[in-house]
Design an enzyme around this catalytic site. Structure first.
Site, mmCIF file in Angstrom:
data_model
loop_
_atom_site.group_PDB
_atom_site.id
_atom_site.type_symbol
_atom_site.label_atom_id
_atom_site.label_comp_id
_atom_site.label_asym_id
_atom_site.label_seq_id
_atom_site.Cartn_x
_atom_site.Cartn_y
_atom_site.Cartn_z
ATOM 1 N N ASP A 138 0.893 -1.159 0.000
ATOM 2 C CA ASP A 138 0.000 0.000 0.000
ATOM 3 C C ASP A 138 0.929 1.206 0.000
ATOM 4 O O ASP A 138 1.792 1.326 0.885
ATOM 5 C CB ASP A 138 -0.866 -0.052 1.272
ATOM 6 C CG ASP A 138 -1.830 1.118 1.386
ATOM 7 O OD1 ASP A 138 -1.390 2.267 1.186
ATOM 8 O OD2 ASP A 138 -3.012 0.891 1.712
ATOM 9 N N ASP A 150 -0.140 8.278 6.451
ATOM 10 C CA ASP A 150 -1.066 7.415 5.713
ATOM 11 C C ASP A 150 -2.474 7.990 5.789
ATOM 12 O O ASP A 150 -3.383 7.396 6.342
ATOM 13 C CB ASP A 150 -1.014 6.006 6.328
ATOM 14 C CG ASP A 150 -1.936 5.031 5.616
ATOM 15 O OD1 ASP A 150 -2.084 5.151 4.396
ATOM 16 O OD2 ASP A 150 -2.500 4.151 6.289
ATOM 17 N N ASP A 199 -7.379 2.108 -2.435
ATOM 18 C CA ASP A 199 -7.630 2.023 -0.991
ATOM 19 C C ASP A 199 -7.394 3.373 -0.337
ATOM 20 O O ASP A 199 -6.271 3.721 -0.005
ATOM 21 C CB ASP A 199 -6.727 0.957 -0.349
ATOM 22 C CG ASP A 199 -6.916 0.908 1.167
ATOM 23 O OD1 ASP A 199 -7.995 1.321 1.645
ATOM 24 O OD2 ASP A 199 -5.985 0.473 1.872
HETATM 25 C C1 RNT Z 1 -4.997 0.269 6.420
HETATM 26 C C2 RNT Z 1 -4.810 -0.595 5.224
HETATM 27 C C3 RNT Z 1 -5.980 -1.440 4.850
HETATM 28 C C4 RNT Z 1 -7.305 -0.734 4.975
HETATM 29 C C5 RNT Z 1 -8.480 -1.476 4.381
HETATM 30 C C6 RNT Z 1 -9.777 -0.891 4.797
HETATM 31 O O1 RNT Z 1 -3.977 1.141 6.621
HETATM 32 O O2 RNT Z 1 -4.426 0.188 4.133
HETATM 33 O O3 RNT Z 1 -5.785 -1.961 3.588
HETATM 34 O O4 RNT Z 1 -7.249 0.528 4.396
HETATM 35 O O5 RNT Z 1 -8.391 -2.801 4.681
HETATM 36 ZN ZN ZN Z 2 -4.319 -0.754 2.261
#
Ligand code: RNT
Ligand code: ZN
Length: 417
Positions: A256, A291, A323
């Site tokens: 992410d 984040d 996301d």
């Molecule tokens: C959280 C992560 C995760 C969530 C989702 C809702 O920091 O990025 O992926 O955002 O599962």
């Molecule tokens: Zn995520």
């Protein structure tokens, strides 16, 4: 400039824009259901936990499955490109037979999601929800020292594998199932390895649930820190990557781009992982200082990530999912802007003379390379994007605000939150 003249410009660079548009329309990107209701879901009333937070209180949050699905359908109609639905376990829909806790969830609790997917011929991705639940003990789930807590969450993970198999079989499209927990500590822990060993063991137990790796693609998502878990995160980058490497036959790493230190970039990590993993997964977000999960834009790093996927010819090896969650502006707008921005980034990457630029690097022509890279930036990209929108039957950028306002007036304004 017209599309026809833009097409000619790109042809000079050896790029056939019609072919590019055809190719882009076959690439699927996962649309996250949780942008529509601030990551609340339908199985609890409590607050959002796990170190994540939605900020803002714009009108019109979806409160029911019907509202959320209607909003998602609106977003689908506003965005070009192939979509996939991304659903979290907390979005289970309970019928007359009532509430079922997360360790006991069954495919039948997600039937309406399958119905929605089938209506548009889409696949579904899935996520166990290891947050916003009373069984999160002292901020911990799969890494908890408490055996009963761990057991509950392992059972949840296993139930989610069964549901993922159901999604894959119903839609005929593989289901990416992402494991993310917010497990960690606000302050300096006295044991950093114990929770990680327990987390490792728990994920291994979840993956013992039988499944076909061609149908279900479990992932492990890493993170650097969360709100209230600033000092230590169990599922760190090294942890998740090593776990996925050791379990390559049944698990993928998920990055992410909001989950790294501010000067680290996921664009550079994509080709590194692709040297070792046949497939990887991404969460696409926009971190601002942390984040923060801002609406994804067509900005430098977003473009750079898309370029790396395209340049490495890896569109079929990278599972892409949005996301982020923004409640400070119209949620449908945020959703659509993000999806469209990622489409733009992919289009921009496909419209770059990647082969020629690579040759310049390999020939050591670095002075020409920097000039050519700058040249590409001002090619008539906008015309091709507009053509893509028109061909896909969705509004061009200039028409988007009116469409959003119409839906806000007609639908969102009538919801009393
Ligand atoms: C959280 C992560 C995760 C969530 C989702 C809702 O920091 O990025 O992926 O955002 O599962
Ligand atoms: Zn995520």
């Amino acid at each position: 400039m017209s599309y026809a003249s833009a097409k000619k410009v790109y042809l000079k660079y050896g790029i056939d824009t019609d072919e590019v548009l055809k190719k882009l329309s076959t690439v699927s990107v996962s649309l996250h259901c949780w942008q529509g209701d601030d990551v609340k879901g339908f199985d609890h009333d409590g607050p959002l936990t796990g170190g994540i937070q939605t900020t803002g209180n714009y009108m019109g949050r979806a409160r029911t499955p019907e509202e959320l699905m209607a909003d998602m359908e609106k977003v689908i109609s506003l965005c070009p490109g192939k979509k996939k639905l991304n659903v979290h376990a907390c979005y289970a829909i309970f019928g007359d037979d009532g509430f079922v806790d997360r360790d006991k969830l069954e495919p039948r609790h997600f039937e309406p999601w399958v119905k929605l997917a089938k209506k548009y011929g889409l696949g579904i991705d899935f996520n166990p929800t290891f947050f916003s639940h009373p069984k999160v003990k002292d901020g911990l789930t799969l890494s908890s020292p408490d055996e009963e807590t761990r057991k509950f969450w392992i059972e949840h993970g296993k139930a989610c594998i069964r549901i993922s198999t159901y999604f894959a079989k119903e839609t005929g499209i593989p289901c990416v199932m992402n494991i993310w927990t917010g497990d960690g500590y606000k302050d300096i822990p006295s044991d950093r390895m114990g929770p990680r060993l327990r987390y490792k063991d728990s994920i291994e137990k979840i993956l013992e649930e039988p499944f076909d790796f061609n149908l279900v693609k479990p992932c492990v998502e890493s993170k650097v820190f969360g709100i209230g878990v600033e000092s230590y995160t169990v599922g760190s980058a090294e942890f998740a990557l090593s776990f996925a490497a050791e379990h390559k036959d049944k698990c993928l790493p998920l990055m992410d781009n909001g989950h790294y230190h501010p000067t680290e970039v996921v664009s550079d990590k994509i080709p590194a992982l692709l040297c070792f993993f046949p497939e990887i997964a991404l969460h696409i977000t926009r971190p601002v200082r942390w984040d923060s999960d801002h609406t994804v834009l067509f900005d430098d790093e977003t473009r750079e990530m898309a370029k790396e996927i395209v340049r490495t010819d890896s569109l079929s090896r990278v599972y892409m999912a949005l996301d982020y969650f923004d409640a400070s502006i119209n949620r449908i707008a945020s959703w659509s802007i993000g999806f469209r921005s990622w489409q733009k980034a992919l289009l921009y990457a496909l419209l770059s003379p990647n082969g020629k630029l690579k040759a310049l690097q390999d020939e050591g022509e670095l002075t020409e390379l920097i000039m050519r890279q700058e040249e590409v930036k001002t090619l008539p990209f906008g015309e091709v994007w507009n053509e893509y929108c028109k061909k896909s039957g969705v509004p061009t950028d200039d028409k988007l605000p009116d469409e959003i306002k119409k839906y806000e007036r007609k639908v969102l304004a009538k919801r009393k939150n």
